[in-house]
Design a protein around this motif. Structure first.
Motif, PDB file in Angstrom:
ATOM      1  N   MET A   1       0.838  -1.194   0.000  1.00 23.95           N
ATOM      2  CA  MET A   1       0.000   0.000   0.000  1.00 23.95           C
ATOM      3  C   MET A   1       0.876   1.247   0.000  1.00 23.95           C
ATOM      4  SD  MET A   1      -3.048  -1.055   2.647  1.00 23.95           S
ATOM      5  CE  MET A   1      -1.903  -1.598   3.928  1.00 23.95           C
ATOM      6  N   LYS A   2       0.410   2.273  -0.673  1.00 27.62           N
ATOM      7  CA  LYS A   2       1.145   3.524  -0.746  1.00 27.62           C
ATOM      8  C   LYS A   2       0.258   4.660  -0.265  1.00 27.62           C
ATOM      9  CE  LYS A   2       3.970   2.078  -4.680  1.00 27.62           C
ATOM     10  NZ  LYS A   2       4.372   2.390  -6.074  1.00 27.62           N
ATOM     11  N   PRO A   3       0.883   5.688   0.328  1.00 29.27           N
ATOM     12  CA  PRO A   3       0.082   6.818   0.816  1.00 29.27           C
ATOM     13  C   PRO A   3      -0.442   7.647  -0.345  1.00 29.27           C
ATOM     14  CG  PRO A   3       2.410   7.291   1.064  1.00 29.27           C
ATOM     15  CD  PRO A   3       2.318   5.859   0.617  1.00 29.27           C
ATOM     16  N   PRO A   4      -1.477   8.451  -0.100  1.00 32.31           N
ATOM     17  CA  PRO A   4      -1.963   9.370  -1.133  1.00 32.31           C
ATOM     18  C   PRO A   4      -0.951  10.480  -1.363  1.00 32.31           C
ATOM     19  CG  PRO A   4      -3.070   9.783   0.944  1.00 32.31           C
ATOM     20  CD  PRO A   4      -2.253   8.545   1.149  1.00 32.31           C
ATOM     21  N   PRO A   5      -1.028  11.169  -2.476  1.00 35.53           N
ATOM     22  CA  PRO A   5      -0.074  12.263  -2.751  1.00 35.53           C
ATOM     23  C   PRO A   5      -0.200  13.374  -1.713  1.00 35.53           C
ATOM     24  CG  PRO A   5      -1.285  11.653  -4.734  1.00 35.53           C
ATOM     25  CD  PRO A   5      -1.958  10.960  -3.586  1.00 35.53           C
ATOM     26  N   PHE A   6       0.945  13.969  -1.364  1.00 35.25           N
ATOM     27  CA  PHE A   6       0.947  15.105  -0.446  1.00 35.25           C
ATOM     28  C   PHE A   6       2.163  15.961  -0.730  1.00 35.25           C
ATOM     29  CE2 PHE A   6       2.942  11.504   1.752  1.00 35.25           C
ATOM     30  CZ  PHE A   6       4.194  12.015   2.048  1.00 35.25           C
ATOM     31  N   THR A   7       2.112  17.205  -0.286  1.00 29.71           N
ATOM     32  CA  THR A   7       3.256  18.107  -0.376  1.00 29.71           C
ATOM     33  C   THR A   7       4.052  18.000   0.911  1.00 29.71           C
ATOM     34  OG1 THR A   7       2.016  19.646  -1.784  1.00 29.71           O
ATOM     35  CG2 THR A   7       3.985  20.493  -0.693  1.00 29.71           C
ATOM     36  N   TYR A   8       5.357  17.840   0.770  1.00 24.05           N
ATOM     37  CA  TYR A   8       6.221  17.563   1.919  1.00 24.05           C
ATOM     38  C   TYR A   8       6.937  18.830   2.359  1.00 24.05           C
ATOM     39  CZ  TYR A   8      10.079  15.411   4.555  1.00 24.05           C
ATOM     40  OH  TYR A   8      10.987  15.062   5.516  1.00 24.05           O
TER      41      TYR A   8
END
Length: 300
Positions: A1-8
């Motif tokens: 599983m991978k996390p949803p896109p986000f700005t880091y």
């Protein structure tokens, strides 16, 4: 599983972190140890547009002991606090509880402040803070505030932390003299969340009889539930063999556990009675002068 896109975002000072959080508001989520947040991201149970990683702020990585108790910074890992000799001497309940938190690999990365902010009612460290009457230091760009444990936890996975705020530290007060503590719980496997458990503190008078007893429960209420058990055990000799079951019955009348796939409500209430008697007995023994060999690793 991978996390949803986000700005880091990776701020390097507290001021910078507070500035970023003020700009992001409710869209920003703080990453410290990540032992709760990362699984939530991977399972898409949390989808924050922005992630603010505070791991590059060394001023938050500390454990400090003073006359009032133990202050733990936002980046202090469970394992560091567990091994800290000064913290154990000042507040033995910290180590007693931390030995039951998940597994060593998780304690090596997870943070105590993060666990408290996550506000899981089945977790150990929120109950410790509640029992001790500790506080959480919160900050935002324009102000700081200190919140007591009784007001900090609002519900399951819900605290009074506001958008744009950062939890800087928690403070665990020292308990008075002739006070012993214990943390006991029952889980399906060591390291799993407890089906039920509690942190207990017993204070003795000059005659080594119980003057005060209280406990904070996990897994049986929406928030850490603190119960004063003094009426059931006042005057009991800590050195005697008297049963502590009266306190267990009192605790059972105060909790309202819910059933789930792991246990029925009735079973959890039964555990509350059994574990309360066990924890109070351990705590009372540790309150005695020269209690003998350390028993902080005792588990049910």
């Amino acid at each position: 599983m991978k996390p949803p896109p986000f700005t880091y975002h990776a701020p390097t000072t507290v001021g910078e972190a507070l500035g970023v959080l003020a700009e992001l508001g409710p869209e920003g989520k703080v990453l410290a140890g990540g032992q709760s947040l990362i699984p939530l991201l991977n399972m898409r149970l949390a989808v924050p547009p922005h992630l603010v990683d505070i791991n590059r702020i060394p001023e938050l990585a500390y454990v400090r002991v003073d006359a009032g108790g133990v202050r733990v910074g936002a980046l202090a890992r469970h394992a560091e606090l567990e091994r800290h000799a000064g913290a154990y001497q000042a507040v033995p309940l910290l180590r007693q509880a931390l030995q039951l938190v998940a597994h060593p690999v998780i304690r090596n990365r997870g943070t105590t402040v993060g666990s408290i902010v996550h506000a899981d009612p089945a977790a150990e460290m929120p109950a410790v803070l509640a029992l001790l009457g500790g506080t959480v230091e919160l900050a935002r760009k324009d102000r700081r505030r200190t919140v007591g444990a009784a007001d900090f936890f609002l519900g399951p996975l819900e605290s009074c932390l506001e958008p744009g705020e950062l939890a800087l530290a928690v403070h665990f007060p020292r308990l008075p003299g002739r006070t012993g503590t214990a943390f006991v719980e029952l889980a399906r496997r060591h390291g799993d969340y407890a089906l039920a458990g509690l942190a207990a503190a017993v204070t003795l008078d000059e005659d080594l009889r119980v003057a005060h007893a209280r406990a904070a429960y996990v897994g049986v209420a929406p928030v850490p539930l603190v119960v004063d058990l003094t009426d059931a055990v006042r005057g009991v000799s800590a050195a005697g063999e008297r049963s502590w079951t009266l306190a267990g019955r009192l605790a059972q009348s105060e909790v309202q556990p819910e059933a789930d796939i792991h246990a029925t409500a009735e079973y959890r209430r039964h555990l509350v009675g059994v574990l309360t008697a066990r924890a109070l007995h351990q705590a009372a023994q540790r309150a005695l002068p020269e209690p003998g060999p350390d028993r902080t690793e005792t588990t049910p």
